[in-house]
Design a protein around this motif. Structure first.
Motif, PDB file in Angstrom:
ATOM      1  N   THR A   1       0.833  -1.194   0.000  1.00  0.00           N
ATOM      2  CA  THR A   1       0.000   0.000   0.000  1.00  0.00           C
ATOM      3  C   THR A   1       0.870   1.247   0.000  1.00  0.00           C
ATOM      4  OG1 THR A   1      -1.826   1.110   1.167  1.00  0.00           O
ATOM      5  CG2 THR A   1      -0.162   0.041   2.511  1.00  0.00           C
ATOM      6  N   ASP A   2       0.209   2.414   0.036  1.00  0.00           N
ATOM      7  CA  ASP A   2       0.953   3.666   0.129  1.00  0.00           C
ATOM      8  C   ASP A   2       1.414   3.874   1.564  1.00  0.00           C
ATOM      9  OD1 ASP A   2      -1.809   3.919   0.747  1.00  0.00           O
ATOM     10  OD2 ASP A   2      -1.605   6.092   0.784  1.00  0.00           O
ATOM     11  N   GLY A   3       2.288   4.834   1.766  1.00  0.00           N
ATOM     12  CA  GLY A   3       2.859   5.036   3.082  1.00  0.00           C
ATOM     13  C   GLY A   3       2.181   6.150   3.863  1.00  0.00           C
ATOM     14  N   GLU A   4       1.827   5.862   5.098  1.00  0.00           N
ATOM     15  CA  GLU A   4       1.323   6.857   6.040  1.00  0.00           C
ATOM     16  C   GLU A   4       1.766   6.442   7.435  1.00  0.00           C
ATOM     17  OE1 GLU A   4      -2.549   8.512   6.197  1.00  0.00           O
ATOM     18  OE2 GLU A   4      -2.976   8.129   4.080  1.00  0.00           O
ATOM     19  N   PRO A   5       2.114   7.406   8.296  1.00  0.00           N
ATOM     20  CA  PRO A   5       2.525   7.026   9.654  1.00  0.00           C
ATOM     21  C   PRO A   5       1.471   6.215  10.394  1.00  0.00           C
ATOM     22  CG  PRO A   5       3.154   9.301   9.204  1.00  0.00           C
ATOM     23  CD  PRO A   5       2.322   8.844   8.042  1.00  0.00           C
ATOM     24  N   ARG A   6       0.192   6.498  10.178  1.00  0.00           N
ATOM     25  CA  ARG A   6      -0.851   5.800  10.933  1.00  0.00           C
ATOM     26  C   ARG A   6      -0.977   4.323  10.553  1.00  0.00           C
ATOM     27  NH1 ARG A   6      -6.203   6.061   8.487  1.00  0.00           N
ATOM     28  NH2 ARG A   6      -6.130   7.002   6.419  1.00  0.00           N
ATOM     29  N   PHE A   7      -0.390   3.925   9.428  1.00  0.00           N
ATOM     30  CA  PHE A   7      -0.440   2.509   9.051  1.00  0.00           C
ATOM     31  C   PHE A   7       0.575   1.669   9.828  1.00  0.00           C
ATOM     32  CE2 PHE A   7      -1.896   3.710   4.467  1.00  0.00           C
ATOM     33  CZ  PHE A   7      -3.135   4.094   4.984  1.00  0.00           C
ATOM     34  N   VAL A   8       1.582   2.305  10.394  1.00  0.00           N
ATOM     35  CA  VAL A   8       2.695   1.549  10.994  1.00  0.00           C
ATOM     36  C   VAL A   8       2.878   1.902  12.477  1.00  0.00           C
ATOM     37  CG1 VAL A   8       3.944   1.132   8.852  1.00  0.00           C
ATOM     38  CG2 VAL A   8       4.290   3.290  10.065  1.00  0.00           C
ATOM     39  N   TYR A   9       1.766   2.113  13.168  1.00  0.00           N
ATOM     40  CA  TYR A   9       1.878   2.362  14.610  1.00  0.00           C
ATOM     41  C   TYR A   9       2.441   1.153  15.350  1.00  0.00           C
ATOM     42  CZ  TYR A   9      -0.933   6.623  14.168  1.00  0.00           C
ATOM     43  OH  TYR A   9      -1.398   7.875  13.846  1.00  0.00           O
ATOM     44  N   LEU A  10       2.098  -0.066  14.923  1.00  0.00           N
ATOM     45  CA  LEU A  10       2.613  -1.248  15.628  1.00  0.00           C
ATOM     46  C   LEU A  10       4.140  -1.313  15.589  1.00  0.00           C
ATOM     47  CD1 LEU A  10       1.997  -3.865  17.183  1.00  0.00           C
ATOM     48  CD2 LEU A  10       2.125  -5.055  14.987  1.00  0.00           C
ATOM     49  N   PRO A  11       4.801  -1.147  14.438  1.00  0.00           N
ATOM     50  CA  PRO A  11       6.269  -1.121  14.463  1.00  0.00           C
ATOM     51  C   PRO A  11       6.836  -0.041  15.374  1.00  0.00           C
ATOM     52  CG  PRO A  11       5.502  -1.383  12.217  1.00  0.00           C
ATOM     53  CD  PRO A  11       4.286  -1.108  13.049  1.00  0.00           C
ATOM     54  N   VAL A  12       6.169   1.112  15.417  1.00  0.00           N
ATOM     55  CA  VAL A  12       6.630   2.173  16.316  1.00  0.00           C
ATOM     56  C   VAL A  12       6.561   1.701  17.765  1.00  0.00           C
ATOM     57  CG1 VAL A  12       6.139   4.494  17.185  1.00  0.00           C
ATOM     58  CG2 VAL A  12       6.029   4.036  14.729  1.00  0.00           C
ATOM     59  N   VAL A  13       5.458   1.055  18.130  1.00  0.00           N
ATOM     60  CA  VAL A  13       5.314   0.547  19.501  1.00  0.00           C
ATOM     61  C   VAL A  13       6.393  -0.490  19.805  1.00  0.00           C
ATOM     62  CG1 VAL A  13       3.838  -0.794  21.047  1.00  0.00           C
ATOM     63  CG2 VAL A  13       2.839   1.001  19.627  1.00  0.00           C
ATOM     64  N   LEU A  14       6.568  -1.447  18.923  1.00  0.00           N
ATOM     65  CA  LEU A  14       7.499  -2.546  19.191  1.00  0.00           C
ATOM     66  C   LEU A  14       8.941  -2.063  19.265  1.00  0.00           C
ATOM     67  CD1 LEU A  14       5.998  -5.372  16.950  1.00  0.00           C
ATOM     68  CD2 LEU A  14       5.608  -4.928  19.377  1.00  0.00           C
ATOM     69  N   LEU A  15       9.340  -1.194  18.345  1.00  0.00           N
ATOM     70  CA  LEU A  15      10.714  -0.689  18.379  1.00  0.00           C
ATOM     71  C   LEU A  15      10.930   0.239  19.569  1.00  0.00           C
ATOM     72  CD1 LEU A  15      11.556  -0.025  14.616  1.00  0.00           C
ATOM     73  CD2 LEU A  15      12.277  -1.924  16.072  1.00  0.00           C
ATOM     74  N   THR A  16       9.895   0.933  19.996  1.00  0.00           N
ATOM     75  CA  THR A  16      10.029   1.790  21.182  1.00  0.00           C
ATOM     76  C   THR A  16      10.222   0.947  22.430  1.00  0.00           C
ATOM     77  OG1 THR A  16       8.662   3.525  20.167  1.00  0.00           O
ATOM     78  CG2 THR A  16       8.896   3.558  22.565  1.00  0.00           C
ATOM     79  N   VAL A  17       9.420  -0.089  22.578  1.00  0.00           N
ATOM     80  CA  VAL A  17       9.574  -0.982  23.740  1.00  0.00           C
ATOM     81  C   VAL A  17      10.953  -1.632  23.721  1.00  0.00           C
ATOM     82  CG1 VAL A  17       8.730  -3.101  24.820  1.00  0.00           C
ATOM     83  CG2 VAL A  17       7.109  -1.411  23.959  1.00  0.00           C
ATOM     84  N   LEU A  18      11.359  -2.129  22.577  1.00  0.00           N
ATOM     85  CA  LEU A  18      12.671  -2.757  22.451  1.00  0.00           C
ATOM     86  C   LEU A  18      13.783  -1.743  22.682  1.00  0.00           C
ATOM     87  CD1 LEU A  18      14.056  -5.424  21.803  1.00  0.00           C
ATOM     88  CD2 LEU A  18      13.899  -4.855  19.371  1.00  0.00           C
ATOM     89  N   GLY A  19      13.577  -0.506  22.215  1.00  0.00           N
ATOM     90  CA  GLY A  19      14.590   0.535  22.400  1.00  0.00           C
ATOM     91  C   GLY A  19      14.754   0.947  23.844  1.00  0.00           C
ATOM     92  N   VAL A  20      13.654   1.091  24.575  1.00  0.00           N
ATOM     93  CA  VAL A  20      13.739   1.427  26.005  1.00  0.00           C
ATOM     94  C   VAL A  20      14.490   0.342  26.753  1.00  0.00           C
ATOM     95  CG1 VAL A  20      12.374   1.698  28.121  1.00  0.00           C
ATOM     96  CG2 VAL A  20      11.683   2.892  26.031  1.00  0.00           C
ATOM     97  N   GLN A  21      14.199  -0.915  26.452  1.00  0.00           N
ATOM     98  CA  GLN A  21      14.906  -2.017  27.098  1.00  0.00           C
ATOM     99  C   GLN A  21      16.395  -1.986  26.776  1.00  0.00           C
ATOM    100  OE1 GLN A  21      13.726  -3.908  29.290  1.00  0.00           O
ATOM    101  NE2 GLN A  21      14.448  -6.024  29.192  1.00  0.00           N
ATOM    102  N   THR A  22      16.727  -1.716  25.519  1.00  0.00           N
ATOM    103  CA  THR A  22      18.129  -1.670  25.099  1.00  0.00           C
ATOM    104  C   THR A  22      18.875  -0.537  25.788  1.00  0.00           C
ATOM    105  OG1 THR A  22      17.545  -2.601  22.937  1.00  0.00           O
ATOM    106  CG2 THR A  22      19.665  -1.474  23.107  1.00  0.00           C
ATOM    107  N   LEU A  23      18.267   0.640  25.848  1.00  0.00           N
ATOM    108  CA  LEU A  23      18.906   1.779  26.521  1.00  0.00           C
ATOM    109  C   LEU A  23      19.133   1.483  27.998  1.00  0.00           C
ATOM    110  CD1 LEU A  23      17.049   4.869  24.995  1.00  0.00           C
ATOM    111  CD2 LEU A  23      19.420   4.186  24.611  1.00  0.00           C
ATOM    112  N   ALA A  24      18.123   0.901  28.628  1.00  0.00           N
ATOM    113  CA  ALA A  24      18.238   0.633  30.069  1.00  0.00           C
ATOM    114  C   ALA A  24      19.376  -0.341  30.361  1.00  0.00           C
ATOM    115  CB  ALA A  24      16.917   0.072  30.590  1.00  0.00           C
ATOM    116  N   GLU A  25      19.537  -1.348  29.525  1.00  0.00           N
ATOM    117  CA  GLU A  25      20.566  -2.345  29.781  1.00  0.00           C
ATOM    118  C   GLU A  25      21.948  -1.866  29.353  1.00  0.00           C
ATOM    119  OE1 GLU A  25      19.209  -5.801  27.780  1.00  0.00           O
ATOM    120  OE2 GLU A  25      17.613  -6.228  29.218  1.00  0.00           O
ATOM    121  N   SER A  26      21.994  -0.959  28.390  1.00  0.00           N
ATOM    122  CA  SER A  26      23.288  -0.492  27.895  1.00  0.00           C
ATOM    123  C   SER A  26      23.873   0.631  28.743  1.00  0.00           C
ATOM    124  CB  SER A  26      23.149  -0.003  26.443  1.00  0.00           C
ATOM    125  OG  SER A  26      22.650  -1.024  25.616  1.00  0.00           O
TER     126      SER A  26
END
Length: 559
Positions: free
Chosen positions: A394-419
Motif C-alpha cells: 500500500t501507500d505510506g502513512e505514519p498511521r499505518f505503521v503504529y505497531l512497528p513504532v510501539v514494538l521498536l520503542t519498547v525494544l529501544g527502552v529495554q536496550t537503553l536501560a541495559e546499555s
C-alpha cells in the motif's frame, strides 16, 4: 543486553592522559545539541515558538556515542542526580501509567477546539454509522471498508448525534491502545520501563496527530499489540493457552481495519523466524484449534465478500487496490525517507533506533538460544517485516505503521536501560521527563501548524452543506463527498462515480458542486457532458474557507 565500551590503549606510565580531540569535539556537540533539544521542546510546549521542531537529538545521539567511545569506564552519576532519581522512583509505576492516560485525555480535549469539523476519512465512517442509526445516506462509503468503526460509531450516535460523540470513541480507542501498550510492555520489560515506552508513543507526532480523530488505526494497534504478546506467551510459558485466546484480538483488529492482514502476516512470519517452525509445530493441536477459530470468525466476512465481489478475498484485495500508491513499493520508499523522525519525533526516533540496535545484537547472540533474545528477535522482526509488507502492499502513512513504532520503542527502552549501566535509571528518567515535555510541544505543533489547513478547507464544505441541507431526497456530486454528506444529510458521490452510476430516481434533487479552488473537478467539456442538456439552476455560495466560493449547479426536477 550490555554493550561493552571499546577500551582505549593503556597510557604510558607517567605520561599525561589526554582525551582525543575528535572525542572532545563530539562531547561538545552532544551537550550543545541535547540542551538545544530540551530548550526547544520547552519553548514549543509553552507556545513561545511555533513550527515543526528541529531534530536536534538525531544529531546528539551519534555525538554521544562518539564522545563515549573508547572510555575505560563511565563515572557514576552525581549524588544529587541519584537522590533526585530515587525520589521519583518512589512514585508507583501504575501512577505513572495513569498520568500518561490523563495526559492523553487532556491533549484529546484541547485539540478538539482546533479541529472541530469532521474530516474526510472520519466522515466516511460517521456517515455509515448514522445510516445504520436513522437511514441517512452513507455518503462516501465503499464496500472495501471495514465495519468495526461504524459499529462503534452507531452506538455513540445513539447516545448523542454529533461529531463529539464520534470523537469520544476516538478517545476511548486511544486510551485502550495506550493501556494495552503499558500492560504488554510491563510484561515484556518492567512496569517503569513500560511507562517510559507508553509516554514516548504518545509524544510522537505520527501518533498524537491522530489521537483526536474518529479513525480506526490507533484502536487496531492496541489489538495487534495484544496479538504479539499472546504469541510471546505461547512460546515462553509452558502449557499456555494463549493461542486459543489469540483469535479474539486478531478478529477484532481485522473487523476494525482490514489493513491489519498485512501486519498479521508480518507478525506470523516473524514468529516463525524468531522461534523456529519446530517450536510452533510442537503446539500443533493448539495451533490448529486457534487457526480453526480464526477461520470460523472470518466466515461472515467471507460470505459478505463473496456476495459483493464474487470472491471470499475480494474485499481485502479491493482495499489494496484503493491504496493511493504511485507504484509498487512507494510506501516502503516513504517509510525509509521519514524514518524515524516523522514517525516518532527525534526523541522517539532515537529510542526506535536503539530498538533496531537491540534487534541486531539479539540476532548476533541467537545461537545461545536465550528466551529473551528470541523474544527480541520476534519483536524487532515483526516491526521490520511490517514496514516491508505494508510498504510494498500500500501507500505510506505514519498511521499505518503504529505497531512497528510501539514494538521498536519498547525494544529501544529495554536496550537503553541495559546499555546505560549505572546510568540506567538516570537515562530513563531523563527520557521520560523530556517525553513529558514533548507531548504538549507536539500538541502545540499539531494545533497551530497541522490542523489549520484541514479546518480551513472544512469551513468551505460546511457552508455549502448547510445551504443544501434538505428534507427531500438529494444527491451531491463533489470532490468532497463524505464531508458534504455528513453536514447536509444528502447522499454524495464523486464526479467520476456520477458518470458511471445509473440515473437517480426522478424525485432526487441532483446538485453539482464546484469550488473555486477545489479538487477532482471536471473541466468545461466534461461538465457539459454531465449536465447533458438538462435544465439547470446555478447559484454561488461564498465561503470563508480555503476552497473559496462554491458554484452549485442544480438539475431541475423532472428535467
Amino acid at each position: 543486553m550490555t554493550i561493552a565500551p571499546v577500551l582505549s590503549p593503556a597510557p604510558v606510565r607517567g605520561g599525561e592522559v589526554r582525551t582525543p580531540r575528535g572525542r572532545r569535539v563530539a562531547l561538545v556537540v552532544a551537550v550543545v545539541t541535547t540542551l538545544a533539544a530540551v530548550v526547544q521542546q520547552v519553548l514549543h510546549a509553552v507556545g513561545v515558538v511555533g513550527g515543526q521542531p528541529w531534530p536536534w537529538l538525531l544529531v546528539a545521539a551519534p555525538a554521544w556515542l562518539l564522545a563515549l567511545r573508547g572510555l575505560r569506564a563511565v563515572p557514576a552519576p552525581p549524588p544529587v542526580v541519584v537522590r533526585a532519581v530515587d525520589r521519583l522512583r518512589r512514585i508507583p509505576a501504575w501512577a505513572g501509567a495513569a498520568a500518561v492516560l490523563t495526559m492523553a485525555a487532556t491533549v484529546w480535549a484541547a485539540l478538539q477546539d482546533h479541529e472541530p469539523l469532521i474530516g474526510h476519512e472520519e466522515a466516511v465512517y460517521g456517515n455509515k454509522a448514522r445510516s445504520w442509526l436513522d437511514g441517512t445516506p452513507d455518503a462516501g462509503w465503499g464496500t472495501y471498508r471495514p465495519v468495526g468503526l461504524p459499529a462503534l460509531g452507531r452506538i455513540a450516535l445513539a447516545v448523542h448525534d454529533d461529531v463529539g460523540a464520534l470523537r469520544v470513541v476516538a478517545l476511548l480507542l486511544t486510551l485502550f491502545t495506550l493501556t494495552a501498550t503499558y500492560l504488554v510492555a510491563a510484561r515484556l520489560t518492567t512496569p517503569r520501563r513500560a511507562v517510559v515506552a507508553t509516554l514516548l508513543l504518545l509524544s510522537g507526532l505520527g501518533f498524537l496527530r491522530r489521537v483526536p480523530l474518529f479513525l480506526n488505526d490507533i484502536g487496531a494497534t492496541g489489538l495487534l499489540v495484544i496479538v504479539v504478546y499472546l504469541l510471546v506467551r505461547a512460546q515462553e510459558k509452558p502449557g499456555s493457552r494463549a493461542l486459543l485466546v489469540l483469535p479474539l484480538p486478531a478478529l477484532a483488529a481485522f473487523y476494525l481495519r482490514y489493513g491489519v492482514v498485512g501486519t498479521l502476516a508480518a507478525i506470523a512470519a516473524a514468529a516463525v523466524l524468531a522461534y523456529g517452525p519446530r517450536a510452533w509445530l510442537a503446539q500443533g493441536r493448539r495451533l490448529a484449534l486457534s487457526a480453526g477459530l480464526l477461520l470460523a470468525g472470518l466466515i461472515p466476512h467471507f460470505i459478505y465478500a463473496t456476495e459483493v465481489t464474487g470472491s471470499p478475498l475480494g474485499l481485502i484485495f479491493s482495499a489494496t487496490e484503493h491504496a493511493g500508491r504511485a507504484y509498487v513499493g512507494d510506501g516502503l520508499a516513504y517509510y525509509l525517507a521519514v524514518f524515524p523522525y516523522r514517525l516518532a519525533g527525534d526523541l522517539g526516533g532515537v529510542v526506535m533506533a536503539a530498538g533496531l540496535w537491540g534487534l541486531g545484537a539479539a540476532i548476533r547472540r541467537r545461537r545461545r538460544q536465550q528466551p529473551h533474545d528470541r523474544r527480541r528477535v520476534f519483536l524487532g522482526m515483526s516491526a521490520v517485516l511490517t514496514f516491508i509488507v505494508l510498504g510494498v502492499a500500500t501507500d505510506g502513512e505514519p498511521r499505518f505503521v503504529y505497531l512497528p513504532v510501539v514494538l521498536l520503542t519498547v525494544l529501544g527502552v529495554q536496550t537503553l536501560a541495559e546499555s546505560a549501566g549505572r546510568w540506567s535509571q538516570t537515562v530513563l528518567t531523563a527520557t521520560a521527563a523530556l517525553a513529558a515535555v514533548t507531548v504538549p510541544a507536539t500538541a502545540q505543533y499539531v494545533a497551530h501548524d497541522a490542523m489549520p489547513g484541514p479546518t480551513a478547507q472544512r469551513v468551505s464544505t460546511l457552508a455549502v452543506a448547510r445551504q443544501l441541507a434538505s428534507d427531500r431526497p438529494c444527491l451531491l456530486v463533489t470532490g468532497y463527498e463524505p464531508d458534504l454528506g455528513w453536514y447536509s444529510g444528502c447522499d454524495a458521490v464523486t464526479f467520476g462515480q456520477y458518470r458511471r452510476m445509473a440515473p437517480p430516481p426522478s424525485g432526487v434533487e441532483v446538485s453539482l458542486i464546484l469550488f473555486e479552488r477545489g479538487r477532482l473537478q471536471p473541466g468545461p467539456a466534461s461538465l457539459r457532458h454531465l449536465i447533458d442538456s438538462r435544465a439547470t439552476t446555478t447559484r454561488t455560495i461564498p465561503t470563508d474557507g480555503s476552497l473559496g466560493t462554491a458554484t452549485v449547479i442544480t438539475l431541475r426536477a423532472g428535467s
